[in-house]
Scaffold this active site. Structure first.
Site, PDB file in Angstrom:
ATOM      1  N   HIS A  34      17.980 -35.300 -23.469  1.00  0.00           N
ATOM      2  CA  HIS A  34      17.969 -36.480 -22.912  1.00  0.00           C
ATOM      3  C   HIS A  34      16.403 -36.955 -23.174  1.00  0.00           C
ATOM      4  O   HIS A  34      15.632 -36.384 -23.838  1.00  0.00           O
ATOM      5  CB  HIS A  34      18.062 -36.489 -21.521  1.00  0.00           C
ATOM      6  CG  HIS A  34      17.437 -35.192 -20.694  1.00  0.00           C
ATOM      7  ND1 HIS A  34      16.206 -35.220 -20.319  1.00  0.00           N
ATOM      8  CD2 HIS A  34      18.004 -34.036 -20.142  1.00  0.00           C
ATOM      9  CE1 HIS A  34      15.814 -34.262 -19.671  1.00  0.00           C
ATOM     10  NE2 HIS A  34      16.931 -33.341 -19.781  1.00  0.00           N
ATOM     11  N   GLY A  36      13.776 -36.766 -21.300  1.00  0.00           N
ATOM     12  CA  GLY A  36      12.872 -35.831 -21.083  1.00  0.00           C
ATOM     13  C   GLY A  36      12.414 -34.828 -21.888  1.00  0.00           C
ATOM     14  O   GLY A  36      11.157 -34.877 -22.502  1.00  0.00           O
ATOM     15  N   HIS A  37      13.507 -34.500 -22.849  1.00  0.00           N
ATOM     16  CA  HIS A  37      13.437 -33.538 -24.138  1.00  0.00           C
ATOM     17  C   HIS A  37      12.447 -34.526 -25.195  1.00  0.00           C
ATOM     18  O   HIS A  37      11.559 -34.037 -25.845  1.00  0.00           O
ATOM     19  CB  HIS A  37      14.336 -33.087 -24.734  1.00  0.00           C
ATOM     20  CG  HIS A  37      15.245 -32.281 -23.939  1.00  0.00           C
ATOM     21  ND1 HIS A  37      16.357 -32.678 -23.138  1.00  0.00           N
ATOM     22  CD2 HIS A  37      15.082 -30.944 -23.444  1.00  0.00           C
ATOM     23  CE1 HIS A  37      16.834 -31.637 -22.347  1.00  0.00           C
ATOM     24  NE2 HIS A  37      16.059 -30.691 -22.567  1.00  0.00           N
ATOM     25  N   GLY A 149       8.604 -29.026 -19.682  1.00  0.00           N
ATOM     26  CA  GLY A 149       8.794 -30.135 -18.786  1.00  0.00           C
ATOM     27  C   GLY A 149       8.269 -29.506 -17.347  1.00  0.00           C
ATOM     28  O   GLY A 149       8.695 -28.496 -16.875  1.00  0.00           O
ATOM     29  N   GLN A 155       9.747 -22.219 -13.538  1.00  0.00           N
ATOM     30  CA  GLN A 155       9.846 -21.595 -14.995  1.00  0.00           C
ATOM     31  C   GLN A 155       8.439 -21.830 -15.841  1.00  0.00           C
ATOM     32  O   GLN A 155       8.104 -21.028 -16.653  1.00  0.00           O
ATOM     33  CB  GLN A 155      10.924 -22.363 -15.872  1.00  0.00           C
ATOM     34  CG  GLN A 155      11.166 -21.930 -17.268  1.00  0.00           C
ATOM     35  CD  GLN A 155      12.023 -22.861 -17.857  1.00  0.00           C
ATOM     36  OE1 GLN A 155      13.167 -22.364 -17.870  1.00  0.00           O
ATOM     37  NE2 GLN A 155      11.878 -23.813 -18.649  1.00  0.00           N
TER      38      GLN A 155
END
Length: 281
Positions: A34, A36-37, A149, A155
């Protein structure tokens, strides 16, 4: 863009660039890309001479009752999007390439304490799977810089800790969360939501904004969180956790700590959504 499943081909291409003194940026993904990537890829292209991406739906980070088999795979569309955004090399390994001896016989990487709480408590073994595959990918690609992100805040902190603890010569960069116009954080799992659920899910960000505002105005941290949990329940969410932590190390908040992060995980129907908000009180 070169696409390959072969570790040796990745290393040969990286070696070619290295002999010219050129720098490498890396963006690991699980596909079903999407905006974001794509933002990560475009930012990577600004920070290095070459951009490498990977698409690997990592079975080690999925629990027994999670959505490994259902996770969307959209390789052809992803390849076009990556190429258009500036990626030059795409690694698309299969599980038997990453885990040739099987996952039970795989040496693994585990980041203690920070990986055992929040999502780590809700999803046992998840961050061991994340850290292991990211460490393997780093060893295969050997980038100068890797971009992730900030939506996956825990993470990101785990990967930064792993890189520091293992003395890996890689700069880890977190990029701001990309959101839909409603405020909902972009996620591959948003595709599981119905139109009505997607509209309701925007309350997650609104709730974090309300908590942040209340804390800045001097409200009790516990009360702000309890009010936030109730707001989520009233909007159709089933909260997994909603917590305020120290933004530097995810420790519990004590007096004198002003850099804070709200971390949220909640179910909308069967879909687990996560989000976070950093702020200064």
């Amino acid at each position: 863009m070169i696409t390959t499943q072969e570790i040796q081909q990745i290393r040969e291409q990286i070696r070619t660039w290295r002999t010219k003194g050129e720098t490498i940026a890396f963006v690991p993904t699980m596909g079903n890309l999407h905006l974001g990537h794509i933002t990560l890829i475009k930012e990577a292209a600004k920070r290095a001479d070459h951009v490498v991406a990977s698409i690997f739906v990592n079975p080690m980070q999925f629990g027994a009752n999670e959505d490994l088999d259902a996770y969307p795979r959209t390789l052809e569309a992803d390849k076009l999007a990556l190429s258009d955004a500036g990626a030059e090399l795409l690694f698309t390994p299969t599980p038997d390439i990453i885990y040739p001896k099987g996952m039970e016989q795989q040496t693994y990487v585990e980041v203690p304490k920070i990986g055992d709480q929040l999502c780590g408590a809700s999803r046992p073994g998840h961050f061991r799977g994340v850290a292991t595959v990211v460490c393997k990918l780093f060893n295969i690609v050997q980038p100068d810089i890797a971009l992730f992100g900030r939506k996956d805040f825990q993470q990101l902190m785990i990967i930064k800790t792993m890189v520091e603890d293992l003395s890996l010569p890689i700069e880890i960069v977190g990029i701001d969360t990309i959101r839909e116009t409603s405020g909902l954080a972009m996620s591959s799992r948003n595709g599981y939501l119905s139109t009505a659920q997607k509209s309701q899910a925007a309350v997650l960000k609104q709730t974090m904004d309300q908590i942040s505002s209340a804390v800045k105005q001097g409200a009790s941290l516990d009360l702000a969180i309890e009010n936030g949990k109730q707001a989520l329940i009233d909007s159709g969410f089933t909260p997994d956790y909603l917590e305020l932590r120290n933004a530097k190390d995810l420790s519990l908040v004590t007096d004198g700590q002003d850099e804070l992060v709200i971390l949220a995980a909640a179910y909308m129907g069967n879909t687990r959504l996560i989000d976070n908000l950093c702020f200064t009180r």
